[in-house]
Design a protein around this motif. Structure first.
Motif, short mmCIF file in Angstrom:
data_model
loop_
_atom_site.label_atom_id
_atom_site.label_comp_id
_atom_site.label_asym_id
_atom_site.label_seq_id
_atom_site.Cartn_x
_atom_site.Cartn_y
_atom_site.Cartn_z
N MET A 18 53.32 4.65 94.27
CA MET A 18 52.08 4.50 95.01
C MET A 18 50.89 4.81 94.11
O MET A 18 50.96 5.73 93.28
N PRO A 19 49.79 4.06 94.24
CA PRO A 19 48.65 4.20 93.33
C PRO A 19 47.79 5.42 93.63
O PRO A 19 46.63 5.29 94.07
N ALA A 20 48.32 6.59 93.41
CA ALA A 20 47.60 7.82 93.75
C ALA A 20 46.30 7.97 92.98
O ALA A 20 45.37 8.65 93.44
N GLU A 21 46.21 7.31 91.81
CA GLU A 21 45.01 7.46 90.99
C GLU A 21 43.77 6.83 91.64
O GLU A 21 42.63 7.06 91.21
N LYS A 22 43.97 6.03 92.71
CA LYS A 22 42.83 5.45 93.42
C LYS A 22 41.99 6.51 94.14
O LYS A 22 40.84 6.27 94.48
N TYR A 23 42.59 7.66 94.40
CA TYR A 23 41.96 8.64 95.29
C TYR A 23 41.51 9.87 94.51
O TYR A 23 42.23 10.37 93.63
N THR A 24 40.31 10.35 94.88
CA THR A 24 39.71 11.49 94.19
C THR A 24 39.98 12.76 94.98
O THR A 24 39.71 12.82 96.19
N PRO A 25 40.50 13.79 94.34
CA PRO A 25 40.74 15.05 95.05
C PRO A 25 39.43 15.61 95.61
O PRO A 25 38.38 15.52 94.96
N PHE A 26 39.50 16.19 96.80
CA PHE A 26 38.31 16.77 97.39
C PHE A 26 37.94 18.03 96.61
O PHE A 26 38.79 18.89 96.37
N PRO A 27 36.69 18.18 96.22
CA PRO A 27 36.31 19.33 95.40
C PRO A 27 36.34 20.63 96.17
O PRO A 27 35.91 20.67 97.33
N PRO A 28 36.83 21.70 95.59
CA PRO A 28 36.81 23.00 96.27
C PRO A 28 35.40 23.55 96.36
O PRO A 28 34.49 23.11 95.65
N VAL A 29 35.21 24.50 97.26
CA VAL A 29 33.91 25.16 97.42
C VAL A 29 33.93 26.43 96.58
O VAL A 29 34.89 27.19 96.59
N LYS A 30 32.87 26.63 95.83
CA LYS A 30 32.78 27.81 94.97
C LYS A 30 32.40 29.01 95.84
O LYS A 30 31.23 29.32 96.04
N LEU A 31 33.41 29.66 96.37
CA LEU A 31 33.20 30.79 97.28
C LEU A 31 34.28 31.83 96.97
O LEU A 31 35.27 31.94 97.67
N THR A 32 34.06 32.57 95.93
CA THR A 32 35.10 33.50 95.47
C THR A 32 35.21 34.74 96.35
O THR A 32 36.24 35.41 96.34
N ASP A 33 34.16 35.04 97.14
CA ASP A 33 34.20 36.23 97.99
C ASP A 33 34.31 35.85 99.47
O ASP A 33 33.76 36.52 100.34
N ARG A 34 35.02 34.76 99.74
CA ARG A 34 35.17 34.29 101.13
C ARG A 34 35.68 35.41 102.02
O ARG A 34 36.56 36.19 101.65
N GLN A 35 35.15 35.46 103.25
CA GLN A 35 35.49 36.51 104.19
C GLN A 35 36.41 36.05 105.32
O GLN A 35 37.09 36.86 105.95
N TRP A 36 36.42 34.74 105.61
CA TRP A 36 37.13 34.26 106.80
C TRP A 36 38.64 34.56 106.80
O TRP A 36 39.20 34.78 107.89
#
Length: 560
Positions: free
Chosen positions: A6-24
């Motif tokens: 399958m042509p997985a290279e067609k799709y771009t990974p969703f970028p992570p959020v820069k939140l190193t001190d996440r509280q949730w």
């Protein structure tokens, strides 16, 4: 089958959020959010056959009974049907004082003005303004830069504020959605929401709603939670806003995304009953609410009769609720595995002995009785039958509360008719099919009259004399029993050679007052050794006569 990469290279990974001190991740949900149903708008627009006014009223009334305090009733500027329904709710006084309607509009002047015509006279209304903000839609659909998209939203908010001043009898609450929030750069999402807020002027005492829709679910739910926490921590004057979620289910994780979004700081959730909506659907509010309930949190909604909710939903949407749907499906309180059945039975017995007040039964995360259901060892059903909608029509339109197994039996008849005609059946045609199959079944037997001796309560064994027409020829049969049903079954067996055994019996009043009718439903096993069971139905002002008619109906159906 040859394997093709399958042509997985067609799709771009969703970028992570820069939140190193996440509280949730360290929080727990200890209260329900503000719920807003969008069944009548988002859900309705996703139907093959959108709801007419009757089905819309049924859905609105159900949502009110369930305790929804905010209900999006339509897009009055985009559809005459939606406009008329909004006017009907207001003009006929159908909106309870503690319920707020919500209406959707794009940021265009003529649509906003038409929207206010739609809500004129309402005590309180949320005007839901939206425009798409994602990078992809800005580039591909609108050809606008950030400033151009912001200008559209701000102009819409300013016009709504001016229009609200012209309708002082209505408390107008602004809701703004940066549509496709999940595909919008977070800094721009905050920027455009702050610009809209500046134009509207919310305060802590009169907050506005910022709805952050996952119009398309694009990331894992933990990334969605990071987006919500980042937004809540970054927006200026957080106390001025009610942060709302509107998750869709494209990745199949809409419920998880909503729960994590609440942990991340959201106050409110928009969704639909059982997740109906565009593509794979909106987030399922019933599942969200009952997930909270199983954790000891009051969900703030009344879901103590899940069968009624399913029936009305299926009637309104013309869509079946999947038999494995969480909490609501026909089979979710059914165990097919013998070991599961054994564990559940032992758990129920242990529960009755412990008297602890805590629900602890293997394989059952929730007490079915809390939802108006019961534990059923093995029940097989046809998931395509649409029996919930059929049962709802017969009860709501014609006052017939048909038993569960009769629902299953009759749904197959309706399905056959639908397949043969290729058309959707109206309530009247469903009732005609029911009448033809059960109430008008007068061949070969027809009940003429009956007489019982002795009469009155506590009179002991009874002898019943019944005059029947058999193939048009009058005949008299007699039988004995402890009651009229027992005596008539004996009479059929002795005098007409018809061997029936009563398996189940239900009765109820169809109407009240002097012209009251009684309905009787009798399930019988036919005594020919094949173990077949079927139903008969009788309706008559006299309950005894209704019961005898039901037995005649069953006998005639058995002879076919």
């Amino acid at each position: 089958m040859n394997h093709i990469r399958m042509p997985a290279e067609k799709y771009t990974p969703f970028p992570p959020v820069k939140l190193t001190d996440r509280q949730w991740p360290n929080r727990t949900l200890d209260k329900a959010p503000i719920w807003c149903s969008v069944d009548l708008r988002d859900g309705n627009q996703a139907l093959i056959e959108p709801m007419g006014s009757d089905r819309k009223r049924a859905m609105f009334d159900l949502l009110v009974r369930m305790g929804f305090k905010e209900i999006e009733v339509g897009f009055p500027a985009a559809s005459q049907t939606d406009f008329d329904f909004c006017r009907e709710l207001i003009d006929e006084g159908r909106i309870p004082d503690d319920v707020t309607i919500q209406v959707l509009t794009q940021a265009r002047e003529e649509l906003i003005r038409r929207t206010f015509e739609g809500i004129k006279g309402a005590k309180r209304a949320v005007v839901h303004l939206y425009n798409s903000t994602s990078e992809l839609q800005r580039r591909v659909v609108f050809g606008q830069d950030r400033q151009g998209i912001t200008d559209i939203a701000v102009a819409g908010a300013r016009l709504i504020k001016r229009m609200a001043a012209e309708y002082p009898e209505t408390e107008v609450i602004l809701q703004y959605s940066p549509e496709s929030f999940t595909g919008t750069e977070l800094d721009f999402a905050v920027e455009i929401c702050e610009a809209v807020a500046e134009a509207w002027g919310p305060t802590a005492d009169r907050p506005m709603i910022l709805n952050l829709p996952a119009t398309v679910e694009m990331s894992m739910p933990n990334v969605h939670a990071d987006q919500i926490e980042w937004f809540c921590r970054t927006i200026k004057g957080r106390e001025r806003f009610i942060i709302s979620l509107h998750p869709h289910n494209d990745r199949g994780t809409g419920v998880a995304a909503a729960e994590m979004g609440m942990l991340a700081g959201a106050d409110r959730v928009e969704g639909t009953l059982f997740g109906n909506g565009e593509r794979t659907g909106n987030v399922d509010i019933v599942t969200l609410a009952l997930n909270l309930f199983t954790q000891g949190v009051d969900p703030g909604l009344v879901i103590d009769d899940i069968n009624e909710i399913v029936q009305v939903s299926e009637y309104c949407t013309q869509l079946p609720v999947h038999p494995r749907h969480p909490y609501a499906g026909e089979l979710v309180f059914t165990a097919f595995s013998g070991s599961h059945q054994d564990a559940i039975n032992k758990g129920l017995k242990a529960l009755s002995k412990s008297n602890s007040g805590k629900w602890e039964v293997p394989y059952l995360p929730i007490d079915p009785a809390d939802l108006g259901r019961s534990y059923e060892a093995v029940i097989r059903i046809n998931s395509q039958s649409g029996k919930g909608g059929i049962a709802y029509v017969l009860e709501s339109e014609f006052g017939l509360q048909i038993p569960r197994r009769l629902q299953m039996e009759f749904s197959k008849i309706v399905q056959r008719i639908a397949d043969e005609t290729g058309k959707e059946l109206s309530p009247s045609s469903i009732y005609e099919a029911f009448k033809t199959e059960y109430l008008d079944a007068e061949e070969p037997l027809k009940l003429v009259e009956h007489h019982t001796e002795p009469r009155g309560p506590n009179s002991g064994p009874r002898t019943m004399t019944v005059v029947l027409e058999k193939n048009g020829v009058p005949t008299t049969v007699r039988g004995k029993g402890t009651g009229p049903i027992d005596a008539f079954v004996d009479a059929l067996r002795q005098g007409a050679g018809i061997d029936l055994h009563v398996v189940d019996y239900h009765e109820h009043a169809v109407t009240t007052g002097e012209d009251a009718q009684a309905a009787a439903f009798v399930e019988v096993r036919v005594g020919n050794g094949d173990g077949r069971t079927l139903y008969g139905v009788g309706v008559d002002p006299d309950i005894v006569t209704a019961s005898l008619r039901a037995l005649v109906s069953a006998a005639n159906r058995a002879s076919r």
